[in-house]
Design a protein around this motif. Structure first.
Motif, mmCIF file in Angstrom:
data_model
loop_
_atom_site.group_PDB
_atom_site.id
_atom_site.type_symbol
_atom_site.label_atom_id
_atom_site.label_comp_id
_atom_site.label_asym_id
_atom_site.label_seq_id
_atom_site.Cartn_x
_atom_site.Cartn_y
_atom_site.Cartn_z
ATOM 1 N N GLU A 212 -0.865 1.829 99.523
ATOM 2 C CA GLU A 212 -1.382 3.198 99.492
ATOM 3 C C GLU A 212 -0.833 3.909 98.259
ATOM 4 O O GLU A 212 0.344 3.735 97.910
ATOM 5 C CB GLU A 212 -0.958 3.968 100.742
ATOM 6 C CG GLU A 212 -1.533 3.431 102.043
ATOM 7 C CD GLU A 212 -3.030 3.715 102.164
ATOM 8 O OE1 GLU A 212 -3.512 4.612 101.422
ATOM 9 O OE2 GLU A 212 -3.691 3.046 102.971
ATOM 10 N N PRO A 213 -1.661 4.735 97.561
ATOM 11 C CA PRO A 213 -1.175 5.457 96.383
ATOM 12 C C PRO A 213 0.079 6.281 96.654
ATOM 13 O O PRO A 213 0.963 6.366 95.801
ATOM 14 C CB PRO A 213 -2.366 6.338 95.999
ATOM 15 C CG PRO A 213 -3.560 5.574 96.488
ATOM 16 C CD PRO A 213 -3.111 4.936 97.762
ATOM 17 N N GLN A 214 0.178 6.876 97.840
ATOM 18 C CA GLN A 214 1.345 7.708 98.137
ATOM 19 C C GLN A 214 2.613 6.874 98.213
ATOM 20 O O GLN A 214 3.689 7.313 97.776
ATOM 21 C CB GLN A 214 1.142 8.458 99.457
ATOM 22 C CG GLN A 214 2.255 9.461 99.778
ATOM 23 C CD GLN A 214 2.408 10.527 98.716
ATOM 24 O OE1 GLN A 214 1.417 11.143 98.304
ATOM 25 N NE2 GLN A 214 3.633 10.780 98.258
ATOM 26 N N GLU B 236 -6.106 2.853 88.927
ATOM 27 C CA GLU B 236 -4.925 2.440 88.167
ATOM 28 C C GLU B 236 -4.098 1.434 88.950
ATOM 29 O O GLU B 236 -3.625 0.430 88.405
ATOM 30 C CB GLU B 236 -4.073 3.664 87.824
ATOM 31 C CG GLU B 236 -4.673 4.571 86.770
ATOM 32 C CD GLU B 236 -3.822 5.804 86.523
ATOM 33 O OE1 GLU B 236 -3.569 6.115 85.346
ATOM 34 O OE2 GLU B 236 -3.407 6.456 87.504
ATOM 35 N N ILE B 237 -3.918 1.704 90.234
ATOM 36 C CA ILE B 237 -3.126 0.801 91.072
ATOM 37 C C ILE B 237 -3.826 -0.541 91.213
ATOM 38 O O ILE B 237 -3.188 -1.606 91.166
ATOM 39 C CB ILE B 237 -2.876 1.448 92.443
ATOM 40 C CG1 ILE B 237 -1.950 2.666 92.277
ATOM 41 C CG2 ILE B 237 -2.274 0.442 93.415
ATOM 42 C CD1 ILE B 237 -1.766 3.475 93.538
ATOM 43 N N GLY C 19 0.946 11.452 90.925
ATOM 44 C CA GLY C 19 0.857 10.045 91.273
ATOM 45 C C GLY C 19 -0.182 9.310 90.449
ATOM 46 O O GLY C 19 -0.546 9.725 89.346
ATOM 47 N N PHE C 20 -0.700 8.211 91.009
ATOM 48 C CA PHE C 20 -1.610 7.334 90.288
ATOM 49 C C PHE C 20 -2.892 7.140 91.078
ATOM 50 O O PHE C 20 -2.897 7.172 92.314
ATOM 51 C CB PHE C 20 -0.937 5.979 90.026
ATOM 52 C CG PHE C 20 0.391 6.110 89.344
ATOM 53 C CD1 PHE C 20 0.470 6.333 87.978
ATOM 54 C CD2 PHE C 20 1.578 6.057 90.071
ATOM 55 C CE1 PHE C 20 1.698 6.477 87.350
ATOM 56 C CE2 PHE C 20 2.806 6.196 89.458
ATOM 57 C CZ PHE C 20 2.866 6.415 88.085
ATOM 58 N N THR C 21 -3.985 6.923 90.382
ATOM 59 C CA THR C 21 -5.280 6.765 91.033
ATOM 60 C C THR C 21 -5.401 5.373 91.643
ATOM 61 O O THR C 21 -4.670 4.445 91.286
ATOM 62 C CB THR C 21 -6.426 6.965 90.030
ATOM 63 O OG1 THR C 21 -6.396 5.891 89.072
ATOM 64 C CG2 THR C 21 -6.289 8.295 89.296
ATOM 65 N N GLU C 22 -6.349 5.241 92.566
ATOM 66 C CA GLU C 22 -6.591 3.932 93.167
ATOM 67 C C GLU C 22 -7.025 2.920 92.118
ATOM 68 O O GLU C 22 -6.673 1.740 92.189
ATOM 69 C CB GLU C 22 -7.644 4.057 94.270
ATOM 70 C CG GLU C 22 -7.161 4.821 95.500
ATOM 71 C CD GLU C 22 -8.170 4.793 96.628
ATOM 72 O OE1 GLU C 22 -9.263 4.213 96.414
ATOM 73 O OE2 GLU C 22 -7.876 5.331 97.709
ATOM 74 N N GLY D 285 4.221 1.507 89.973
ATOM 75 C CA GLY D 285 4.213 2.843 89.382
ATOM 76 C C GLY D 285 4.580 2.832 87.913
ATOM 77 O O GLY D 285 3.915 3.474 87.087
ATOM 78 N N VAL E 62 3.215 4.183 96.512
ATOM 79 C CA VAL E 62 3.587 3.883 95.130
ATOM 80 C C VAL E 62 4.289 5.074 94.506
ATOM 81 O O VAL E 62 5.329 4.935 93.846
ATOM 82 C CB VAL E 62 2.338 3.498 94.308
ATOM 83 C CG1 VAL E 62 2.691 3.365 92.826
ATOM 84 C CG2 VAL E 62 1.741 2.199 94.828
#
Length: 706
Positions: free
Chosen positions: A199-201, A140-141, A135-138, A70, A203
């Motif tokens: 998973e984005p959540q 970005e992750i 949060g962050f996009t897939e 993150g 993070v």
């Protein structure tokens, strides 16, 4: 260990933990700090909470890795925003850590562009809050995950050649932090397991946990306070907090287009220097290639490309253009990508790029893994043939100028590197730093007109050192740099432009320079002329031993005369470019108003190198560390790349320097060192220089050439 520590006894009771106080968590607190010596206006948004002890388990490591993702994703956003022409900040960073098991801290730091601290505050608050809201996009992750996996794989590949000192430090840190020491292989396995099901959540949850304290601290450090001080800080922060925000949208980037450069080039000449393990090749298009395979750094390859003629290609009296071009070129990006965008495209590969302009060459450098060597060459070739010259990127380089120049004026080291450096070269404008106004007047068009001819057709000499097969290097080079149109067969010498710097006529009085600071720190300097390195390599090596002996004498003399443990320095600085030019400096910090006294003391020690001949003991204590150091130095890829291979075909004497390096010091004698000492110091007038704070009375007699 038994001999040194066996007599120690365990105390009957452990030392009690000191009371470090408690952590306050107000809803909001703003603090202003005015620092005249600061080079920029820096702001921080901080969340603080008491430390909570956690056992080092797989679960806690998983949460830490998710939080790391993150914070890295937020930093990627800052990097993209920084490229915009109107960006109100120079650099930014988000991070978290715990301090001495007292508190846990999460923070965002920004350095504001001149006059834009309020806009920088709004951006910092908004981007942090946007990340916490959405949060962050897939994508970005995935970019962060690719970088982490690449770093983990590199750590595994390099594990067998880790140096003892940093490894010992790592072991000590695990003990101090009460965590388990794990190997790079274990760390990579754990990382792969976590990233496989990310998973984005998850993070966002881990990232948000670090920012869970309800209150915020806002710190602002600046050379000049804004009107209204803390009240103004609070207003700006709360106005930023009231702004409505939307989620970020990730733009798709085109595929990497720099893999094909035409028909592979052919090698026209090849020589192997067996004693040095160096292959030297020439391609039909004029490219020169130097390769040395080593096992000094497992899993790592170092690359450097010499291009054209550097500063010598421009008029000596106008150094502003090459000075700014060095800082702006990479920021202009590539034809297909901004600098940040190509970093995103190559996120899963281990490549890097640096650029510098030396007096006689341009230099593109990189460090990569053996597996990513092809991509490293593609990136270098792309900057040669498809540089972007974007004005937005170069504007970032312009915004960074003011803080840099402020640091030159407000630190003694800055004054030494700028004003004193030029003074000791007789006022030659190629030394020190050009005036800010002249640098700010340089346009992107000027940068392109200066660099493009050298990039497109100038002399090229590529050097490669590291854990990679020579034939694999040749094959990759043939597809990239070797496939380019014909280049200059040799660099232009510009003999007339190598003339100019001369040590100034020595004055009997101390030359005073001023540092714009109220800090109670001054610097004393004693200098005298020496020789260049190209024609006097044996002499310059001997002067290194003279410098070592002089440092020891200075330490003793200053401690006995002043009763304080100062850290004097003495070193020779020979030129590789300007015939006959070199400068030897002896320096020591001192209190304001004391530079005259200190320079006299230093000068007495320097002159005493002749009056009181060097003893066998002094020579032995100087030469032994050098000989021990050479064992490590000759196993350093950075040495082979930068000091030997980089110019070895254009300047073949660098190969001979490598051949004679150890022999020179192993056969050096006390008589030789004493002879060189007397050559440069017998009846040699010494120039005394003082750098004093502006508030010091000694600074009033400033005799700077500025």
């Amino acid at each position: 260990i038994k001999t040194m520590f066996g007599s120690m006894e365990r105390p009957p009771e452990a030392m009690p933990m000191p009371d470090l106080g408690s952590i306050e968590q107000p809803p909001f607190a703003a603090k202003l700090h005015v620092d005249r010596e600061a080079s920029s206006a820096d702001l921080s948004i901080v969340a603080l909470r008491p430390y909570e002890e956690q056992t080092d388990t797989l679960a806690t490591r998983r949460e830490a890795i998710l939080a790391d993702i993150g914070f890295a994703a937020l930093n990627q956003r800052f990097q993209r925003l920084q490229e915009q022409a109107d960006a109100p900040f120079l650099r930014a960073g988000a991070y978290y850590y715990d301090y001495m098991q007292l508190f846990e801290l999460a923070a965002v730091d920004l350095s504001a562009a001149p006059g834009q601290w309020a806009a920088a505050t709004e951006l910092a608050e908004n981007e942090l809050r946007r990340a916490l809201l959405y949060g962050f996009t897939e994508a970005e992750i995935a970019e962060v995950a690719a970088r982490m996996l690449a770093a983990g794989r590199n750590a595994v590949a390099e594990a067998s050649t880790r140096r003892s000192r940093p490894l010992a430090d790592q072991l000590m840190r695990t003990l101090a932090n009460e965590v388990v020491f794990t190997t790079p292989a274990f760390d990579l396995e754990l990382l792969e397991m976590i990233l496989a099901e990310i998973e984005p959540q998850a993070v966002l949850d881990a990232f948000s946990d670090k920012w869970s304290p309800p209150g915020r601290f806002f710190f602002f450090s600046t050379p000049e306070a804004p009107e209204g001080a803390e009240a103004e800080l609070e207003r700006v922060f709360h106005d930023a907090s009231a702004r409505e925000l939307e989620d970020v949208i990730s733009a798709e980037l085109p595929e990497w287009p720099y893999r094909e450069w035409g028909e592979s080039g052919e090698v026209s000449e090849r020589v192997f220097h067996e004693d040095l393990g160096i292959h030297a090749l020439r391609f039909e298009n004029g490219l020169r290639l130097n390769v040395k395979t080593t096992d000094f750094e497992a899993g790592r390859v170092r690359v450097a490309l010499r291009i054209g003629e550097g500063q010598l290609a421009h008029e000596p009296k106008d150094r502003a253009l090459p000075f700014f071009a060095e800082r702006a070129f990479l920021e202009g990006g590539l034809g297909h990508y901004t600098r940040n965008e190509w970093g995103r495209i190559l996120a899963g590969q281990t490549v890097s790029l640096g650029f510098s302009i030396d007096p006689e060459l341009l230099r593109l450098t990189g460090t990569c893994s053996p597996e990513d060597f092809n991509t490293q060459l593609e990136l270098i070739t792309a900057y040669l043939m498809d540089a972007g010259w974007r004005e937005d990127g170069m504007a970032l380089a312009q915004r960074r100028l003011a803080p840099f120049y402020r640091s030159l004026a407000t630190t003694v080291d800055g004054v030494l590197a700028n004003q004193v450096d030029r003074y000791l070269a007789g006022g030659d404008l190629r030394f020190g730093v050009p005036e800010l106004e002249k640098v700010e007047a340089v346009s992107p068009k000027d940068v392109r007109e200066f660099l493009e001819p050298m990039l497109s057709s100038g002399y090229l000499e590529l050097s490669v050192v590291g854990a990679i097969d020579t034939e694999a290097v040749i094959e990759a080079v043939a597809r990239t740099l070797g496939a380019l149109p014909a280049r200059d067969e040799s660099p232009r010498e510009f003999v007339e432009r190598r003339i100019g710097p001369e040590f100034p006529e020595v004055t009997p009085e101390i030359q005073q320079f001023t540092v714009e600071s109220d800090l109670p720190r001054a610097l004393s300097v004693v200098a005298f002329p020496t020789v260049d390195r190209v024609r006097e390599i044996e002499t310059t090596r001997t002067l290194n031993i003279v410098a070592s002996i002089m440092r020891d004498r200075l330490r003793v003399a200053i401690r006995e005369a002043l009763g304080e443990a100062y850290s004097p320095s003495a070193y020779n600085r020979p030129s590789d470019v300007f015939p006959g030019f070199g400068v030897f400096l002896a320096t020591n910090g001192t209190d304001p108003g004391q530079t005259d006294r200190m320079t006299k003391l230093i000068a007495e020690v320097v002159s005493g190198m002749v009056d009181e001949p060097i003893t066998e003991d002094e020579f032995d204590r100087a030469i032994r560390p050098i000989l021990s150091f050479l064992d490590e130095y000759l196993r350093d890829n950075s040495y082979w790349l930068g000091q030997v291979l980089l110019r070895s075909q254009s300047h073949p004497w660098h190969l001979e320097w490598a051949r004679t390096l150890r022999h020179t010091y192993e056969t050096m004698t006390l008589e030789q060192v004493q002879s060189v000492t007397e050559e440069f110091l017998s009846e040699q007038p010494l120039q005394r220089i003082g750098i004093e704070p502006a508030s010091s009375s000694a600074a009033a007699t400033n005799k700077s050439t500025e």
